[in-house]
Design a protein around this motif. Sequence first.
Motif, PDB file in Angstrom:
ATOM      1  N   VAL A 308       0.815  -1.227   0.000  1.00 31.44           N
ATOM      2  CA  VAL A 308       0.000   0.000   0.000  1.00 31.44           C
ATOM      3  C   VAL A 308       0.847   1.275   0.000  1.00 31.44           C
ATOM      4  N   ARG A 309       2.156   1.153   0.279  1.00 28.64           N
ATOM      5  CA  ARG A 309       3.071   2.297   0.253  1.00 28.64           C
ATOM      6  C   ARG A 309       4.438   1.816  -0.202  1.00 28.64           C
ATOM      7  N   SER A 310       5.255   2.750  -0.723  1.00 29.09           N
ATOM      8  CA  SER A 310       6.651   2.393  -0.988  1.00 29.09           C
ATOM      9  C   SER A 310       7.554   3.446  -0.361  1.00 29.09           C
ATOM     10  N   ALA A 311       8.817   3.068  -0.116  1.00 31.59           N
ATOM     11  CA  ALA A 311       9.857   3.908   0.515  1.00 31.59           C
ATOM     12  C   ALA A 311       9.392   4.534   1.828  1.00 31.59           C
ATOM     13  N   PRO A 312       9.276   3.805   2.924  1.00 23.18           N
ATOM     14  CA  PRO A 312       9.473   2.366   2.980  1.00 23.18           C
ATOM     15  C   PRO A 312       8.238   1.619   2.464  1.00 23.18           C
ATOM     16  N   THR A 313       8.495   0.405   2.010  1.00 21.13           N
ATOM     17  CA  THR A 313       7.394  -0.456   1.558  1.00 21.13           C
ATOM     18  C   THR A 313       6.521  -0.806   2.766  1.00 21.13           C
ATOM     19  N   ILE A 314       5.205  -0.647   2.619  1.00 22.26           N
ATOM     20  CA  ILE A 314       4.291  -1.135   3.669  1.00 22.26           C
ATOM     21  C   ILE A 314       3.424  -2.222   3.062  1.00 22.26           C
ATOM     22  N   LEU A 315       3.515  -3.411   3.651  1.00 24.14           N
ATOM     23  CA  LEU A 315       2.715  -4.562   3.202  1.00 24.14           C
ATOM     24  C   LEU A 315       1.657  -4.872   4.240  1.00 24.14           C
ATOM     25  N   GLN A 333      10.373 -14.468   2.517  1.00 22.51           N
ATOM     26  CA  GLN A 333      11.752 -14.924   2.318  1.00 22.51           C
ATOM     27  C   GLN A 333      12.079 -15.115   0.837  1.00 22.51           C
ATOM     28  N   GLU A 334      11.106 -15.621   0.074  1.00 23.14           N
ATOM     29  CA  GLU A 334      11.359 -15.947  -1.337  1.00 23.14           C
ATOM     30  C   GLU A 334      11.271 -14.732  -2.255  1.00 23.14           C
ATOM     31  N   GLU A 335      10.371 -13.809  -1.942  1.00 23.21           N
ATOM     32  CA  GLU A 335      10.010 -12.806  -2.942  1.00 23.21           C
ATOM     33  C   GLU A 335      10.343 -11.363  -2.575  1.00 23.21           C
ATOM     34  N   PHE A 336      10.713 -11.123  -1.327  1.00 21.42           N
ATOM     35  CA  PHE A 336      11.038  -9.755  -0.917  1.00 21.42           C
ATOM     36  C   PHE A 336      12.429  -9.761  -0.279  1.00 21.42           C
ATOM     37  N   ALA A 337      13.334  -8.933  -0.796  1.00 24.92           N
ATOM     38  CA  ALA A 337      14.683  -8.903  -0.234  1.00 24.92           C
ATOM     39  C   ALA A 337      14.818  -7.702   0.700  1.00 24.92           C
ATOM     40  N   PHE A 338      14.146  -7.747   1.853  1.00 24.79           N
ATOM     41  CA  PHE A 338      14.239  -6.622   2.788  1.00 24.79           C
ATOM     42  C   PHE A 338      15.564  -6.667   3.544  1.00 24.79           C
ATOM     43  N   SER A 339      16.229  -5.506   3.623  1.00 21.00           N
ATOM     44  CA  SER A 339      17.423  -5.429   4.466  1.00 21.00           C
ATOM     45  C   SER A 339      16.987  -5.202   5.910  1.00 21.00           C
ATOM     46  N   LYS A 340      15.793  -4.623   6.064  1.00 19.63           N
ATOM     47  CA  LYS A 340      15.254  -4.407   7.403  1.00 19.63           C
ATOM     48  C   LYS A 340      13.728  -4.463   7.332  1.00 19.63           C
ATOM     49  N   LEU A 341      13.120  -5.232   8.239  1.00 21.23           N
ATOM     50  CA  LEU A 341      11.652  -5.370   8.233  1.00 21.23           C
ATOM     51  C   LEU A 341      11.129  -5.252   9.658  1.00 21.23           C
ATOM     52  N   VAL A 342      10.160  -4.351   9.840  1.00 18.34           N
ATOM     53  CA  VAL A 342       9.507  -4.170  11.139  1.00 18.34           C
ATOM     54  C   VAL A 342       8.054  -4.611  10.998  1.00 18.34           C
ATOM     55  N   ALA A 343       7.557  -5.408  11.950  1.00 21.17           N
ATOM     56  CA  ALA A 343       6.165  -5.872  11.876  1.00 21.17           C
ATOM     57  C   ALA A 343       5.298  -5.111  12.865  1.00 21.17           C
ATOM     58  N   ALA A 413      11.862   1.423  11.131  1.00 21.32           N
ATOM     59  CA  ALA A 413      12.367   0.857   9.869  1.00 21.32           C
ATOM     60  C   ALA A 413      13.396   1.786   9.229  1.00 21.32           C
ATOM     61  N   GLU A 414      13.149   3.093   9.332  1.00 20.25           N
ATOM     62  CA  GLU A 414      14.022   4.068   8.666  1.00 20.25           C
ATOM     63  C   GLU A 414      15.268   4.407   9.477  1.00 20.25           C
ATOM     64  N   GLU A 415      15.267   4.025  10.747  1.00 22.50           N
ATOM     65  CA  GLU A 415      16.368   4.348  11.652  1.00 22.50           C
ATOM     66  C   GLU A 415      17.678   3.674  11.219  1.00 22.50           C
ATOM     67  N   ASP A 416      18.760   4.416  11.286  1.00 22.71           N
ATOM     68  CA  ASP A 416      20.103   3.876  10.976  1.00 22.71           C
ATOM     69  C   ASP A 416      20.192   3.212   9.608  1.00 22.71           C
ATOM     70  N   VAL A 417      19.384   3.683   8.640  1.00 23.84           N
ATOM     71  CA  VAL A 417      19.486   3.099   7.299  1.00 23.84           C
ATOM     72  C   VAL A 417      20.201   4.116   6.409  1.00 23.84           C
ATOM     73  N   PRO A 418      21.434   3.791   5.988  1.00 27.86           N
ATOM     74  CA  PRO A 418      22.141   4.736   5.128  1.00 27.86           C
ATOM     75  C   PRO A 418      21.551   4.721   3.713  1.00 27.86           C
ATOM     76  N   GLU A 420      19.424   4.647   0.451  1.00 28.63           N
ATOM     77  CA  GLU A 420      18.140   4.216  -0.097  1.00 28.63           C
ATOM     78  C   GLU A 420      17.223   3.540   0.931  1.00 28.63           C
ATOM     79  N   LEU A 421      15.923   3.864   0.854  1.00 34.78           N
ATOM     80  CA  LEU A 421      14.960   3.198   1.728  1.00 34.78           C
ATOM     81  C   LEU A 421      14.288   2.024   1.020  1.00 34.78           C
ATOM     82  N   SER A 422      14.789   1.690  -0.180  1.00 36.23           N
ATOM     83  CA  SER A 422      14.089   0.675  -0.982  1.00 36.23           C
ATOM     84  C   SER A 422      14.106  -0.718  -0.355  1.00 36.23           C
ATOM     85  N   GLY A 423      15.134  -1.007   0.472  1.00 39.05           N
ATOM     86  CA  GLY A 423      15.184  -2.347   1.068  1.00 39.05           C
ATOM     87  C   GLY A 423      14.539  -2.434   2.429  1.00 39.05           C
ATOM     88  N   VAL A 424      13.790  -1.367   2.788  1.00 37.85           N
ATOM     89  CA  VAL A 424      13.234  -1.264   4.133  1.00 37.85           C
ATOM     90  C   VAL A 424      11.723  -1.472   4.068  1.00 37.85           C
TER      91      VAL A 424
END
Length: 444
Positions: A308-315, A333-343, A413-418, A420-424
Amino acid sequence: MTDHTDFAAVEAELAGRGFTRMAFELEKIESLLDLLGSPQRAYPSIHLTGTNGKTSTARMIDSLLRAFGLHTGRYTSPHLETVRERVSLDGEPVGEERFAATYREIEPLTRLVDERSAEPLTYFDVTTALAFATFADAPVDVAVVEVGLGGAEDATNVLQAGVCVLTPVGLDHTEWLGDTIQDIALAKAGIIHRGATVICAAQEEEAAGPILERCAEVGATIAREGAEFGVLRRAVAVGGQVLTLQGLGGVYEEVFVPLHGAHQAQNAAVALAAVEAFLGAGAKRQLDIEAVREGFATASSPGRLERVRSAPTILLDGAHNPQGMAATVTALQEEFAFSKLVAVVGVLADKDAASLLELLEPVVDQVVVTTNSSPRALPARELAELAAEVFGPERVEVAEEMPDAIETAVAMAEEDVPGELSGVGVLVTGSVVTVADARRLLKR
């Protein structure tokens, strides 16, 4: 009175029946439908039950049938934003005016049935009758109907549908359906009536037994995933996946489905077989591949790994039992390569919250627990205690209200991320109600 005012009044009257009041007996809904002239007999139906995947499969079936030029009615539950989502015509929720008008037509008869009964009709009884009347009035060529809960004693089991679909059966709603997979499968197999064609997803052994016994008892024909149909190949693609499906009528290649996860590929195989059975395809006849591709390409399933959102992606994902959460985690695990994910997690008190959290833990960096808007919600503080045991207290935050929970999760999710936010990412999950609460805020 404006239409919207009347629709709001209708919604309030329905809610007055008790949204969570469960009563399982078919006598009252049968009386009501008899008084209405049996609208459910005015069209053929495809009837779905199972523990997970019912709504996604129903939506794919609906989409495929429309690609073949049929007028469809679809009845699913629960809804995310409005009760009108439960009753769709040609893929779209019915309008407020039509919903209210049909309700007003059947209301005198619901009153009559209530007066004659010890217990009034439930919310689900009335929306079921309203859906069947709407479909007869439209008129539709076919109705795609999902059970509310179980099967044998569910209000929708007045259909005696010619095509029945069983998605995977697991442990859920044990307080009503029984403590074992066998008991639950037995309850669900109750939608299989004499002479039906049954499309059955791969099942655990304990579930397969009662289903096969029921088919033998009523002379139903069964097609099973892995034997008569199934997923031959799947490849992750941008925005979904590309499948090769073995149908009842042959192999269907290069089928793009805009939904994520192996579980949605399985749902697609089940949906295709159900539509083949309904349209009379089989060993001697295959469905038109272009129509099949078109039907799947336009399928959607809100709240099922929905971005529903991108940068950061919200699923948003409505997984609310261990089987559903396991499927979601595999897809992440198979389809999203998140460097950081918060639930963001909110669950109902009667669910296995500990198991949901344990399944999430390996794929999630931090978790924000919250309380959703259901009267049956588990309080955030109690959920936080369970989460602290699974994640460790330092990875758990508490936010009582959904707006704060989303805001907190995005900040984390955005904390301490140098750069691009694309992997968050942020994943909102644990209940369909949690997803609905988040969706209302995020879709504005």
